[in-house]
Structures are given as C-alpha cells and as structure tokens.
Design an enzyme around this catalytic site. Structure first.
Site, PDB file in Angstrom:
ATOM      1  N   ASP A 118      -0.729   5.144   2.409  1.00 41.34           N
ATOM      2  CA  ASP A 118      -0.598   6.429   1.720  1.00 41.34           C
ATOM      3  C   ASP A 118      -0.683   6.302   0.208  1.00 41.34           C
ATOM      4  OD1 ASP A 118       1.901   5.060   1.944  1.00 41.34           O
ATOM      5  OD2 ASP A 118       2.998   6.916   1.500  1.00 41.34           O
ATOM      6  N   HIS A 120       0.785  -1.231   0.000  1.00 38.99           N
ATOM      7  CA  HIS A 120       0.000   0.000   0.000  1.00 38.99           C
ATOM      8  C   HIS A 120       0.822   1.288   0.000  1.00 38.99           C
ATOM      9  CE1 HIS A 120      -0.120  -0.148   4.735  1.00 38.99           C
ATOM     10  NE2 HIS A 120       1.067  -0.420   4.237  1.00 38.99           N
ATOM     11  N   HIS A 121       2.152   1.193   0.033  1.00 36.60           N
ATOM     12  CA  HIS A 121       2.980   2.401  -0.035  1.00 36.60           C
ATOM     13  C   HIS A 121       3.387   2.755  -1.467  1.00 36.60           C
ATOM     14  CE1 HIS A 121       3.084   2.395   4.245  1.00 36.60           C
ATOM     15  NE2 HIS A 121       3.838   1.332   4.347  1.00 36.60           N
ATOM     16  N   ALA A 122       3.069   1.909  -2.424  1.00 39.29           N
ATOM     17  CA  ALA A 122       3.384   2.220  -3.821  1.00 39.29           C
ATOM     18  C   ALA A 122       2.414   3.278  -4.333  1.00 39.29           C
ATOM     19  CB  ALA A 122       3.304   0.968  -4.669  1.00 39.29           C
TER      20      ALA A 122
END
Length: 301
Positions: free
Chosen positions: A161, A118-120
């Site tokens: 993010d 989920h940080h990509a």
C-alpha cells in the site's frame, strides 16, 4: 552477485516482540554455510541519505523519525519503539536496496538481504516499515539517470500500500502487488496492478495468477529495472500469511520472476520482504532459496 546486509545494525525490540529480527543474521549464516557464495559477495551498504529518502517521504516525517518526535500512536502504527538504532537500521535497509539496484544494473542481479518495507507511506510508517526502500530506490534510479522505467513486483503476502501511494503519480514506475485479499492492510491502496487472492490459495492458483501479471509487466510496460519483493509469508506455515504455498511453490515463484528477468536481460534487485513462520527456520530457508536461485540463474548467463 552482490548481497547487501545490515543485520549487525540491530533494532532493539522488547521481549516477546513478534517481529523476527534474528532471521536476517540467520539468513547470512545459512548462505555463507551453503558454499555457493564468496566472502566478497557480502557487502555492507551505505545508509540512505536525506536526499534519497526525501524523494519518497515528506520532510516533516523524516525529521520526526530522525529526532525521535514520533508520537506514541505513530510508533504503534509502525510497530517498533523509536530508538536511534531504529533510525540507523532503517536508513541502512533503504541503502541496501539502493546499492542492490546499482549493482544489478551493472551485473544483472543483486539483493538486499532485508528490505521490502512496502507499508511505509510518504508521511507515516506502518506495519514494521519506517522508510519505503523500494520507492526510495526506484525514484533514485530515475533521478540519477540510470533508468527511465522501473517495475516493482511485490510478492509479499500483504499489499504494497505504501509503495502504491508514494508512486501513484509516477507512471514511469509500475507497481504490481500479488497479495492476500483479506490480509493487512485492511484498507488497500490502488497499485497499477493488484491481484488479491483468497485465503488458502495454493501453489497452482498462485502461479496461474502471477504468470499473466508478469506478462503485462514485461510485454506492455517494458521495465529497464525490476525491484522484486520476495516475501516468505505466502508460505503455508506463516503466522501472518493466510495463504497456502509450499516450499516448492515459492521456489517456482522465484524461478518464474527471476528467470523471466534473466531471459529478457532485465536487471533485477531483490528485497526479502516479510516472513513470520511459526518456525523461523522455515522463513530463513525460503529466503535462502530465493537468493540461491538468483545466483544459479544469473551466474549461468
């Protein structure tokens, strides 16, 4: 209940690297040994193709990942050195969430035994995340006409993010992130619903925050599919977590999310997300409990 795995597509890492790559093969071994699953439950996913990835990522970023043209700074931001194996592993991980969503829509529940990247962001990777599997899958399910509304329930200890940024202009996908306030990423992106928890948050306070957030998702947004990021890293024994959930608290979290989906007959696709226990066996045990809970709940319907 189908479980999609890609642990044999290994991302080569230098000695001493802090990412626990072996947790994925250990998880599959534990589930096989549990006797709760059949050999046919375990499936190797197809790799996510460019069409799927380009719904969530820019063409320039995808091209640089594929060709190995990421700068040293970009590779440091991701946390992995570039290699062809990194590309294949990342495609397979995204492909596993795509496959889990399609299977969940048919059978009620399915899982990617990795994922939760989920940080990509659209045009860069970060925090051990190359492609954002949840965003890729949510956008694909809509593009394929399978559903209109998707909710991403992110219970990794770190804020989602990249997911929030990619989907900011897609009101048909609801992003919920329940995370540590003082933890990575230190510059947060606004989700549709963010719940930032103080260091040391334990079982009772965590569950008390989660319950009304789920009510908002299911009562007001009314998704047709849920993608659940079931991070092991809120555990009190996690190296990177800073929260204080017990094994039992995490099991209650899973039962709450999964049970709500079952009761409301909303298909759910699970991704494992983060887990960096001082003892890797703790991380594997938490992930295994998530999937065994899902099997128990959805096989009883």
């Amino acid at each position: 209940m189908q479980l999609f795995y890609a642990d044999h597509f290994v991302l080569p890492l230098p000695p001493g690297h802090r990412f626990p790559m072996e947790k994925y093969s250990r998880l599959r071994e534990r589930l096989v040994a549990s006797g709760q699953f059949e050999a046919t439950d375990f499936c190797v996913p197809d790799a996510a193709d460019d069409t799927a990835l380009l719904r969530a990522h820019s063409a320039d970023y995808l091209q640089r990942v594929i060709t190995g043209e990421l700068s040293d700074a970009e590779q440091r931001r991701i946390g992995f050195p570039w290699s062809p194996e990194m590309v294949e592993r990342s495609r397979r991980s995204a492909g596993a969430t795509l496959a889990a969503c399609r299977s969940a829509l048919e059978h009620g529940c399915a899982a990617n035994m990795a994922g939760g990247t989920h940080h990509a962001h659209r045009d860069f990777g970060s925090g051990f995340c190359v492609f954002n599997d949840a965003a890729v899958a949510a956008l694909a399910m809509r593009a394929e006409g399978r559903v209109r509304r998707v909710a991403i329930i992110d219970c990794d200890v770190h804020q989602g993010d990249g997911t929030a940024a990619i989907l900011a202009d897609t009101p048909e996908v609801f992003t919920l992130s329940l995370h540590g306030d003082k933890n990575f990423p230190f510059r947060k992106t606004v989700s549709d619903r963010d719940i930032a928890l103080p260091d040391g948050t334990g079982d009772a306070d965590y569950l008390a925050a989660l319950a009304p957030a789920l009510d908002e998702v299911f009562t007001h947004f009314r998704p047709e599919l849920v993608i659940y990021l079931a991070g092991a890293d809120p555990h009190e024994g996690d190296r990177l977590g800073r929260l204080s959930l017990t094994f039992d608290g995490l099991a209650q979290r899973d039962a709450l999310v999964l049970g709500t989906c079952r009761d409301q007959r909303i298909p759910i696709a699970i991704a494992m997300a983060g887990g960096y226990g001082h003892d890797i066996n703790d991380t594997v045990a938490i992930h295994a409990t998530t999937l065994r809970t899902a099997a128990r709940l959805f096989r009883s319907t």
